[in-house]
Each structure stands twice: as structure tokens, then as C-alpha cells.
Write a protein that holds these residues in place. Structure first.
Motif, PDB file in Angstrom:
ATOM      1  N   MET A  28      10.328   8.264  10.543  1.00 43.40           N
ATOM      2  CA  MET A  28       8.907   8.622  10.557  1.00 43.40           C
ATOM      3  C   MET A  28       8.622   9.823   9.650  1.00 43.40           C
ATOM      4  O   MET A  28       7.546   9.906   9.049  1.00 43.40           O
ATOM      5  N   GLY A  29       9.567  10.733   9.536  1.00 37.80           N
ATOM      6  CA  GLY A  29       9.317  11.948   8.773  1.00 37.80           C
ATOM      7  C   GLY A  29       9.647  11.866   7.307  1.00 37.80           C
ATOM      8  O   GLY A  29       9.413  12.823   6.558  1.00 37.80           O
ATOM      9  N   THR A  30      10.197  10.748   6.850  1.00 40.66           N
ATOM     10  CA  THR A  30      10.617  10.614   5.453  1.00 40.66           C
ATOM     11  C   THR A  30       9.670   9.684   4.699  1.00 40.66           C
ATOM     12  O   THR A  30       9.396   8.583   5.170  1.00 40.66           O
ATOM     13  N   PRO A  31       9.189  10.093   3.528  1.00 41.32           N
ATOM     14  CA  PRO A  31       8.219   9.266   2.784  1.00 41.32           C
ATOM     15  C   PRO A  31       8.880   8.219   1.888  1.00 41.32           C
ATOM     16  O   PRO A  31       8.572   8.100   0.706  1.00 41.32           O
ATOM     17  N   ARG A  32       9.804   7.453   2.430  1.00 38.86           N
ATOM     18  CA  ARG A  32      10.486   6.451   1.618  1.00 38.86           C
ATOM     19  C   ARG A  32      10.594   5.130   2.365  1.00 38.86           C
ATOM     20  O   ARG A  32      11.658   4.547   2.485  1.00 38.86           O
ATOM     21  N   TRP A  33       9.469   4.663   2.863  1.00 37.88           N
ATOM     22  CA  TRP A  33       9.450   3.350   3.503  1.00 37.88           C
ATOM     23  C   TRP A  33       9.322   2.244   2.456  1.00 37.88           C
ATOM     24  O   TRP A  33       9.869   1.171   2.639  1.00 37.88           O
ATOM     25  N   MET A  34       8.585   2.532   1.413  1.00 38.74           N
ATOM     26  CA  MET A  34       8.309   1.521   0.400  1.00 38.74           C
ATOM     27  C   MET A  34       8.285   2.163  -0.978  1.00 38.74           C
ATOM     28  O   MET A  34       7.745   3.256  -1.150  1.00 38.74           O
ATOM     29  N   THR A  35       8.889   1.514  -1.939  1.00 41.53           N
ATOM     30  CA  THR A  35       8.787   1.936  -3.338  1.00 41.53           C
ATOM     31  C   THR A  35       8.337   0.729  -4.165  1.00 41.53           C
ATOM     32  O   THR A  35       8.489  -0.426  -3.739  1.00 41.53           O
ATOM     33  N   GLY A  36       7.782   1.002  -5.313  1.00 46.42           N
ATOM     34  CA  GLY A  36       7.318  -0.089  -6.159  1.00 46.42           C
ATOM     35  C   GLY A  36       7.024   0.345  -7.577  1.00 46.42           C
ATOM     36  O   GLY A  36       7.000   1.544  -7.889  1.00 46.42           O
ATOM     37  N   LYS A  37       6.832  -0.628  -8.410  1.00 48.05           N
ATOM     38  CA  LYS A  37       6.440  -0.389  -9.800  1.00 48.05           C
ATOM     39  C   LYS A  37       4.974  -0.784  -9.967  1.00 48.05           C
ATOM     40  O   LYS A  37       4.565  -1.847  -9.496  1.00 48.05           O
ATOM     41  N   ILE A  38       4.217   0.086 -10.613  1.00 43.36           N
ATOM     42  CA  ILE A  38       2.786  -0.153 -10.804  1.00 43.36           C
ATOM     43  C   ILE A  38       2.464  -0.196 -12.289  1.00 43.36           C
ATOM     44  O   ILE A  38       3.064   0.521 -13.097  1.00 43.36           O
ATOM     45  N   LEU A  39       1.529  -1.024 -12.647  1.00 47.11           N
ATOM     46  CA  LEU A  39       1.090  -1.170 -14.030  1.00 47.11           C
ATOM     47  C   LEU A  39      -0.346  -0.703 -14.154  1.00 47.11           C
ATOM     48  O   LEU A  39      -1.215  -1.127 -13.388  1.00 47.11           O
ATOM     49  N   CYS A  40      -0.588   0.183 -15.122  1.00 50.06           N
ATOM     50  CA  CYS A  40      -1.951   0.627 -15.414  1.00 50.06           C
ATOM     51  C   CYS A  40      -2.649  -0.468 -16.209  1.00 50.06           C
ATOM     52  O   CYS A  40      -2.569  -0.527 -17.441  1.00 50.06           O
ATOM     53  N   LYS A  41      -3.304  -1.365 -15.509  1.00 50.22           N
ATOM     54  CA  LYS A  41      -3.902  -2.556 -16.131  1.00 50.22           C
ATOM     55  C   LYS A  41      -5.025  -2.171 -17.090  1.00 50.22           C
ATOM     56  O   LYS A  41      -5.166  -2.758 -18.174  1.00 50.22           O
ATOM     57  N   THR A  42      -5.816  -1.180 -16.715  1.00 51.02           N
ATOM     58  CA  THR A  42      -6.938  -0.775 -17.561  1.00 51.02           C
ATOM     59  C   THR A  42      -6.446  -0.254 -18.911  1.00 51.02           C
ATOM     60  O   THR A  42      -6.978  -0.626 -19.970  1.00 51.02           O
ATOM     61  N   GLY A  43      -5.436   0.609 -18.890  1.00 54.52           N
ATOM     62  CA  GLY A  43      -4.891   1.149 -20.134  1.00 54.52           C
ATOM     63  C   GLY A  43      -4.239   0.088 -20.984  1.00 54.52           C
ATOM     64  O   GLY A  43      -4.382   0.090 -22.221  1.00 54.52           O
ATOM     65  N   ALA A  44      -3.501  -0.841 -20.344  1.00 53.86           N
ATOM     66  CA  ALA A  44      -2.843  -1.906 -21.096  1.00 53.86           C
ATOM     67  C   ALA A  44      -3.866  -2.842 -21.739  1.00 53.86           C
ATOM     68  O   ALA A  44      -3.680  -3.313 -22.868  1.00 53.86           O
ATOM     69  N   ASP A  45      -4.974  -3.106 -21.041  1.00 52.86           N
ATOM     70  CA  ASP A  45      -6.011  -3.981 -21.600  1.00 52.86           C
ATOM     71  C   ASP A  45      -6.761  -3.318 -22.746  1.00 52.86           C
ATOM     72  O   ASP A  45      -7.195  -3.992 -23.692  1.00 52.86           O
ATOM     73  N   LEU A  46      -6.906  -2.003 -22.688  1.00 53.38           N
ATOM     74  CA  LEU A  46      -7.639  -1.294 -23.749  1.00 53.38           C
ATOM     75  C   LEU A  46      -6.944  -1.403 -25.099  1.00 53.38           C
ATOM     76  O   LEU A  46      -7.604  -1.494 -26.150  1.00 53.38           O
ATOM     77  N   VAL A  47      -5.636  -1.380 -25.094  1.00 55.94           N
ATOM     78  CA  VAL A  47      -4.893  -1.421 -26.368  1.00 55.94           C
ATOM     79  C   VAL A  47      -4.260  -2.786 -26.609  1.00 55.94           C
ATOM     80  O   VAL A  47      -3.498  -2.944 -27.570  1.00 55.94           O
ATOM     81  N   ASN A  48      -4.582  -3.753 -25.747  1.00 55.58           N
ATOM     82  CA  ASN A  48      -3.987  -5.086 -25.850  1.00 55.58           C
ATOM     83  C   ASN A  48      -2.464  -5.009 -25.951  1.00 55.58           C
ATOM     84  O   ASN A  48      -1.841  -5.569 -26.864  1.00 55.58           O
ATOM     85  N   ALA A  49      -1.862  -4.303 -25.007  1.00 50.51           N
ATOM     86  CA  ALA A  49      -0.419  -4.073 -25.050  1.00 50.51           C
ATOM     87  C   ALA A  49       0.340  -5.376 -24.837  1.00 50.51           C
ATOM     88  O   ALA A  49      -0.006  -6.188 -23.977  1.00 50.51           O
ATOM     89  N   THR A  50       1.373  -5.574 -25.642  1.00 44.67           N
ATOM     90  CA  THR A  50       2.258  -6.728 -25.500  1.00 44.67           C
ATOM     91  C   THR A  50       3.430  -6.345 -24.592  1.00 44.67           C
ATOM     92  O   THR A  50       3.540  -5.205 -24.147  1.00 44.67           O
TER      93      THR A  50
END
Length: 232
Positions: A28-50
Motif C-alpha cells: 500500500m505504501g509503495t507507488p509501484r503497482w503499475m508501470t507503463g509506456k505512454i505516447l504523446c499522440k498530439t506531439g507525434a501527430d504534429l510532426v507526422n512522426a514515423t
């Protein structure tokens, strides 16, 4: 007084109950229940990132029941930030479900301590009332394990059905939108699963303690009394 074998079983059960209590508190006291990878969709769409360029827009997130943190990358390098679930973020989540998870674990902590106390009582003496004996210990362990299982199931439902990671990642993000690429349950989550398992082990130990094993009896040689023995 209980026998040596039963004393050992109840002492072991008390240690397991206390270990369960420690596992829940640490989880309960440790902040490591879940980890993940997130993508900044707005930034990737602005530059049409491949595909090769998407790495510049991939960040990380981790969180527990009360706090967490994330690294957001929107093309200008990583920016670290920390957050707390209470009191502000919980309004954006499924408040009832999140509070229920915490309450389930708190109740499980209580029953783990009750089981710990009753195991010590049974290791010292044989109680007169059934609720204080093995039947009571089974009840407390069943309740503790059941509430932990409810907490674990509720957290999985919050993650998978209520998109908990996505809601946390997009909290107070007015410009950028983040999507979840990967989610992974971490050690603290599995600590709760291990805690529920310990109570199942306790139930097995209490069941073994109720088995009456046959006692080994030594055969005594019957004395053959004869008339000559009587004379002397």
C-alpha cells in the motif's frame, strides 16, 4: 496444553499471518503497482512522426494507490513529474472503486492481525470457545484472503475496464494527449497476491493441525506367572 506438533503449526501460522500484514502494508505504501509506456499522440501527430521518430515521443508512467510519477516526452526531451492520487486526482478517477480497493486492504490488514493473535493464543493454550480455536483462525484467514482477492480484482478492473492508466496519464494535460502503449503489473501488486496466498497456506496448516495422527504404542511383554513363581 497443545502438543508440540500443534504448537509448531500454530507458531508457523502466526508468523505467516504477520508476514501477510507486512506484505500488505509495504504494497500500500509503495507507488509501484503499475508501470507503463505512454505516447504523446498530439506531439507525434504534429510532426507526422514515423516509427523511428516515435521514440522521441515515448515516455513512462508508474503509480500506486496514493502516488506516482511519469516522464512525458513530447519532442523536446523528457520532463519528470510526480503526482498524488488524493485529494485532486481521485475526482477524475472512479472514486468509489479506488476507495473500495484501499478499504478492502485495510480490512485485510485487520483480519491478518486478528489471525496472528489467535494463532499465538492457540500455540500457548487450548481455548474453550470454538471461535477462539482452529475454526476461528480459519474464519479470519478466509476473510483476510478474501478481502485481498477483492482488492486485487478491483484494481485489475480499474486498470482494464476503467482505463486507470490512461486517466492518470492525461490528468491536467490541456494541450497534449497521451495514449497507453504498454501496461505492466509491478512487484507491489504481486505482493498482494502473495499475501492472499499466505492465508491459503494458513488454512492448510490449520487443517493439518486438526488431523489426529495415530500414536505409536510400545508392546509390553505379558508376564507369564507359573506355580513356581508363586512359591517364591
Amino acid at each position: 496444553m497443545p502438543g508440540c506438533f500443534k504448537k509448531t503449526l500454530f507458531a508457523l501460522a502466526s508468523l505467516i499471518s504477520f508476514a501477510s500484514f507486512i506484505l500488505i502494508v509495504v504494497a500500500m505504501g509503495t507507488p509501484r503497482w503499475m508501470t507503463g509506456k505512454i505516447l504523446c499522440k498530439t506531439g507525434a501527430d504534429l510532426v507526422n512522426a514515423t516509427d523511428p521518430e516515435l521514440v522521441k515521443f515515448m515516455g513512462e508512467i508508474y503509480y500506486g494507490l496514493f502516488r506516482g510519477g511519469k516522464i512525458r516526452q513530447c519532442g523536446l526531451g523528457g520532463r519528470r513529474s510526480k503526482f498524488t492520487i488524493f485529494p485532486h486526482m481521485v475526482k477524475k478517477l472512479n472514486t468509489g472503486l479506488h476507495v473500495m480497493i484501499i478499504m478492502f486492504l485495510c480490512v485485510a490488514i485487520f483480519f491478518s492481525l486478528v489471525s496472528f493473535g489467535f494463532c499465538i493464543l492457540n500455540a500457548i493454550k487450548v481455548p474453550y470457545r470454538a471461535i477462539k480455536g482452529p475454526a476461528g483462525i480459519c474464519l479470519w484467514n478466509f476473510l483476510a484472503g478474501g478481502f485481498i482477492a477483492l482488492a486485487v480484482t478491483s484494481f485489475m478492473a480499474a486498470v482494464k475496464l476503467h482505463h486507470l492508466t490512461e486517466r492518470i496519464a492525461n490528468f491536467r494535460e490541456n494541450v497534449f494527449q497521451f495514449v497507453i502503449l504498454e501496461e505492466r503489473f509491478e512487484d507491489c501488486f504481486w505482493l498482494c497476491v502473495a499475501s492472499a496466498t499466505t492465508h491459503a497456506v494458513n488454512l492448510l496448516l490449520i487443517a493439518i493441525s486438526g488431523i489426529n495422527f495415530p500414536k505409536i504404542k510400545t508392546k509390553t511383554e505379558e508376564a507369564n506367572v507359573t506355580a513356581e513363581d508363586i512359591m517364591y
